[in-house]
Design a protein around this motif. Structure first.
Motif, PDB file in Angstrom:
ATOM      1  N   ASN A 165       0.666  -1.286  -0.067  1.00 31.81           N
ATOM      2  CA  ASN A 165      -0.033  -0.121   0.115  1.00 31.81           C
ATOM      3  C   ASN A 165       0.767   1.344  -0.091  1.00 31.81           C
ATOM      4  O   ASN A 165       0.295   2.266  -0.347  1.00 31.81           O
ATOM      5  CB  ASN A 165      -0.918   0.024   1.249  1.00 31.81           C
ATOM      6  N   GLY A 166       2.023   1.154   0.175  1.00 34.45           N
ATOM      7  CA  GLY A 166       2.983   2.337   0.125  1.00 34.45           C
ATOM      8  C   GLY A 166       3.804   2.432  -0.944  1.00 34.45           C
ATOM      9  O   GLY A 166       4.609   3.351  -1.189  1.00 34.45           O
ATOM     10  N   GLY A 167       3.484   1.476  -1.833  1.00 35.29           N
ATOM     11  CA  GLY A 167       4.151   1.666  -3.113  1.00 35.29           C
ATOM     12  C   GLY A 167       4.809   0.242  -3.584  1.00 35.29           C
ATOM     13  O   GLY A 167       5.473  -0.244  -2.610  1.00 35.29           O
ATOM     14  N   ALA A 339      12.080   1.431   1.110  1.00 27.79           N
ATOM     15  CA  ALA A 339      12.519   1.093   2.626  1.00 27.79           C
ATOM     16  C   ALA A 339      10.961   0.565   2.993  1.00 27.79           C
ATOM     17  O   ALA A 339      11.141  -0.244   4.310  1.00 27.79           O
ATOM     18  CB  ALA A 339      12.672   2.523   3.225  1.00 27.79           C
ATOM     19  N   GLY A 340       9.696   1.138   2.995  1.00 28.16           N
ATOM     20  CA  GLY A 340       8.605   0.684   3.641  1.00 28.16           C
ATOM     21  C   GLY A 340       8.289  -0.747   2.991  1.00 28.16           C
ATOM     22  O   GLY A 340       7.975  -1.469   3.985  1.00 28.16           O
ATOM     23  N   PHE A 341       8.778  -0.928   1.740  1.00 24.82           N
ATOM     24  CA  PHE A 341       8.461  -2.351   1.233  1.00 24.82           C
ATOM     25  C   PHE A 341       9.331  -3.441   2.092  1.00 24.82           C
ATOM     26  O   PHE A 341       8.806  -4.512   2.754  1.00 24.82           O
ATOM     27  CB  PHE A 341       8.801  -2.715   0.046  1.00 24.82           C
ATOM     28  N   GLY A 344       7.989  -3.417   6.249  1.00 27.89           N
ATOM     29  CA  GLY A 344       6.672  -3.917   6.461  1.00 27.89           C
ATOM     30  C   GLY A 344       6.437  -5.318   7.468  1.00 27.89           C
ATOM     31  O   GLY A 344       5.891  -5.438   8.362  1.00 27.89           O
ATOM     32  N   PRO A 345       6.988  -6.309   6.815  1.00 28.74           N
ATOM     33  CA  PRO A 345       6.865  -7.745   7.435  1.00 28.74           C
ATOM     34  C   PRO A 345       7.696  -7.829   8.922  1.00 28.74           C
ATOM     35  O   PRO A 345       6.832  -8.300   9.605  1.00 28.74           O
ATOM     36  CB  PRO A 345       7.589  -8.549   6.407  1.00 28.74           C
ATOM     37  N   LEU A 346       8.675  -6.919   8.994  1.00 24.80           N
ATOM     38  CA  LEU A 346       9.290  -6.766  10.265  1.00 24.80           C
ATOM     39  C   LEU A 346       8.370  -6.185  11.225  1.00 24.80           C
ATOM     40  O   LEU A 346       8.441  -6.622  12.484  1.00 24.80           O
ATOM     41  CB  LEU A 346      10.782  -6.144   9.983  1.00 24.80           C
ATOM     42  N   ALA A 347       7.611  -5.039  10.815  1.00 27.84           N
ATOM     43  CA  ALA A 347       6.772  -4.257  11.509  1.00 27.84           C
ATOM     44  C   ALA A 347       5.793  -5.131  12.142  1.00 27.84           C
ATOM     45  O   ALA A 347       5.331  -5.209  13.233  1.00 27.84           O
ATOM     46  CB  ALA A 347       6.522  -3.028  11.125  1.00 27.84           C
ATOM     47  N   GLY A 348       5.132  -5.938  11.089  1.00 31.02           N
ATOM     48  CA  GLY A 348       3.954  -6.825  11.569  1.00 31.02           C
ATOM     49  C   GLY A 348       4.114  -7.864  12.465  1.00 31.02           C
ATOM     50  O   GLY A 348       3.484  -8.042  13.288  1.00 31.02           O
ATOM     51  N   ARG A 349       5.560  -8.576  12.304  1.00 27.29           N
ATOM     52  CA  ARG A 349       5.896  -9.476  13.199  1.00 27.29           C
ATOM     53  C   ARG A 349       6.206  -8.985  14.557  1.00 27.29           C
ATOM     54  O   ARG A 349       5.806  -9.432  15.600  1.00 27.29           O
ATOM     55  CB  ARG A 349       7.182  -9.911  12.694  1.00 27.29           C
ATOM     56  N   ALA A 398       6.093   4.297   6.144  1.00 33.03           N
ATOM     57  CA  ALA A 398       5.359   3.539   5.203  1.00 33.03           C
ATOM     58  C   ALA A 398       5.718   1.945   5.695  1.00 33.03           C
ATOM     59  O   ALA A 398       4.756   1.091   5.523  1.00 33.03           O
ATOM     60  CB  ALA A 398       6.178   3.779   3.743  1.00 33.03           C
ATOM     61  N   GLY A 399       6.794   1.975   6.482  1.00 34.60           N
ATOM     62  CA  GLY A 399       7.209   0.611   6.774  1.00 34.60           C
ATOM     63  C   GLY A 399       6.597   0.134   8.253  1.00 34.60           C
ATOM     64  O   GLY A 399       6.597  -1.110   8.561  1.00 34.60           O
ATOM     65  N   ILE A 400       6.292   1.119   8.974  1.00 34.67           N
ATOM     66  CA  ILE A 400       5.825   0.720  10.504  1.00 34.67           C
ATOM     67  C   ILE A 400       4.355   1.646  10.750  1.00 34.67           C
ATOM     68  O   ILE A 400       3.591   0.709  10.834  1.00 34.67           O
ATOM     69  CB  ILE A 400       6.896   1.369  11.481  1.00 34.67           C
ATOM     70  N   GLY A 401       4.191   2.905  10.585  1.00 36.75           N
ATOM     71  CA  GLY A 401       3.173   3.469  11.099  1.00 36.75           C
ATOM     72  C   GLY A 401       2.088   3.241  10.233  1.00 36.75           C
ATOM     73  O   GLY A 401       0.953   2.622  10.735  1.00 36.75           O
ATOM     74  N   ASN A 402       2.034   3.107   8.927  1.00 36.86           N
ATOM     75  CA  ASN A 402       1.183   2.531   7.934  1.00 36.86           C
ATOM     76  C   ASN A 402       0.693   1.258   8.132  1.00 36.86           C
ATOM     77  O   ASN A 402      -0.490   0.621   8.007  1.00 36.86           O
ATOM     78  CB  ASN A 402       1.524   2.975   6.452  1.00 36.86           C
ATOM     79  N   ILE A 403       1.666   0.269   8.316  1.00 37.93           N
ATOM     80  CA  ILE A 403       1.435  -1.154   8.430  1.00 37.93           C
ATOM     81  C   ILE A 403       0.506  -1.194   9.579  1.00 37.93           C
ATOM     82  O   ILE A 403      -0.617  -1.905   9.558  1.00 37.93           O
ATOM     83  CB  ILE A 403       2.611  -1.779   8.739  1.00 37.93           C
TER      84      ILE A 403
END
Length: 489
Positions: A165-167, A339-341, A344-349, A398-403
């Protein structure tokens, strides 16, 4: 690789996830499910980002102004915001797979109409149809939640999906520019149509149907109408107000009044409806209003910075770096998206193990620091600092807040109405994106000095965004802990 969650008792699955599966007796093929959901999210993201480099060519080819083309973009985002409010709930009732496939099919039709458009009105219709796909990401996350019950695995896969969703790693914007340069803007829409068609086929064949827990079977169409009119007219009011000196303020006032009256009617209807779209006790929950407020403030503070101010500064020949559009994308949007891409998976985990609230606050604090760095170094006219700032915002927002904001919309939604909060949260994302350009552009124009080479306007707008993110950080402490979605120690 396919992951198969351990089977759960029939009642447990429905109670924990707020959904009922139409199961075939086979274990879920999570690898195939992820492939289908990712392509669906790719298709939606292309509609939102791939077209940016083609806007100038569209104005030239259709013999119109950039303002008219901008209005078609507004039509897309307004449509996305409005349909996000109720399609997830409709999916709860008639089937999420059915609704997602229908959205993707309408996206294909909209892309084809836009590709063949010979004038702005036809393009407008095509973009509105494409906007119906607005709640693609929330629906995908609900479908994933219905299959994956283990918090750590769900958090990781949530991060993978939401990162799109961030690109799409910055490739979408670059590909859009290349297609436009070589084949014209129509090629961009044909590419979107092809991806959406593939997504529809994959979702129809690789995912299973699911609905909300048994109970409500009717859609609150009157409440839906009132809420859609309220949000739609509010977005139109902000869009017109963003024109500042050239705005039609009578139009803004009328739209604002309609928005307020429609919301009052919506609230009254929800208190009386037998099957409300959003029951009042759900709307009054702290989990609802705190998350929606945090999402709105975060998007308002960040969105126009990375999608407007930073690229504009990179291309500004007087106050900025004088880059080309393609060069600007490579130095700002591409590293931001990459960077966001990756994050993202690390933030979700991390959210599933360390806590959604804690990870969200890390992302918001990081966003404040990142924007502050951009504002403090912008006068240096340094490509290196612009790149560093873009990377940091990509990691933290993009990688933490948005996720995490997207994830909280899923895990905090009530079990008896799982599509309720994701839909409203998606609307808050779209509303914040629109308001962001109004507020930050207004600050930039109000503080811009007479000297064309001054960066004061850019830095002032970034500071305004920073203040809004700080407010979002304060509100984030009010968001409840999603206990069921976090792994126990």
């Amino acid at each position: 690789m396919n992951f198969s969650p351990a089977p759960a008792p029939a009642g447990e699955a429905a109670g924990a996830l707020g959904g009922l599966d139409e199961r075939s007796g086979r274990p879920a093929r999570i690898g195939a499910l992820m492939a289908a959901l990712l392509v669906a999210c790719f298709a939606f993201q292309l509609n939102a980002s791939m077209l940016s480099p083609a806007l100038s060519d569209m104005a030239t080819s259709l013999h119109t102004s950039s303002v008219s083309i901008g209005n078609t973009q507004t039509a897309f985002f307004t449509s996305a915001a409005v349909f996000s409010l109720f399609l997830p709930r409709l999916g709860d009732l008639i089937g999420r797979r059915r609704v997602l496939v229908g959205m993707l099919a309408l996206m294909v039709i909209g892309c084809v109409i836009s590709a063949l458009a010979g004038n702005v009105p036809v393009l407008f219709v095509g973009r509105v149809l494409q906007g119906i796909s607005g709640p693609t990401v929330p629906l995908c996350l609900i479908m994933l939640r219905n299959e994956v019950r283990e918090p750590k695995l769900y958090g990781t896969l949530l991060g993978v999906i939401t990162a799109v969703n961030g690109g799409i790693a910055g490739i979408d914007s670059v590909a859009g520019g290349s297609l436009t340069d070589n084949f014209g803007f129509g090629a961009v829409f044909w590419t979107m149509a092809a991806v959406a068609a593939i997504g529809a086929v994959l979702v129809a064949t690789l995912t299973r149907e699911s609905r909300a827990a048994a109970g409500t079977t009717r859609m609150d169409w009157l409440g839906t109408l009132f809420l859609a009119v309220s949000v739609g007219t509010l977005l139109l009011a902000f869009d017109e107000a963003g024109k500042l000196g050239s705005a039609n303020w009578a139009y803004v006032a009328v739209m604002a009044v309609i928005a307020v009256v429609s919301f009052a009617l919506f609230w009254r209807n929800e208190g009386r409806a037998a099957h409300p779209l959003a029951a009042l006790h759900h709307l009054k929950r702290r989990a609802t209003w705190s998350l929606l407020t945090c999402t709105l403030l975060t998007m308002t503070g960040v969105f126009a910075i990375m999608n407007g101010l930073v690229p504009a500064f990179a291309q500004d020949a007087h106050a900025g770096l004088g880059m080309s559009a393609t060069g600007s994308a490579w130095w700002t949007l591409t590293p931001y998206a990459l960077a966001g891409f990756a994050m993202g998976p690390l933030a979700g985990r991390a959210a599933a193990t360390w806590g959604y609230g804690r990870v969200l606050r890390v992302g918001l604090i990081g966003s404040v620091v990142s924007v502050a760095i951009l504002a403090a170094t912008i006068h240096l006219d340094s490509r290196a600092w612009l790149l560093i700032g873009s990377l940091l915002v990509g990691i933290t927002y993009a990688g933490i807040g948005n996720i995490i904001l997207n994830g909280l919309g899923i895990v905090l939604s009530p079990d008896d109405n799982p599509g309720f909060l994701p839909g409203l949260n998606a609307g808050a994302f779209n509303l914040g994106a629109g308001i962001s350009f109004v507020i930050l552009d207004a600050v930039q124009n109000a503080t811009k000095p007479s000297s064309a080479s001054s960066t004061t306007g850019y830095s002032s707008a970034m500071i305004a965004g920073l203040v809004l993110i700080l407010l979002a950080l304060a509100v984030s402490f009010l968001i409840p802990k999603p206990v069921k979605a976090e792994a126990k120690a």
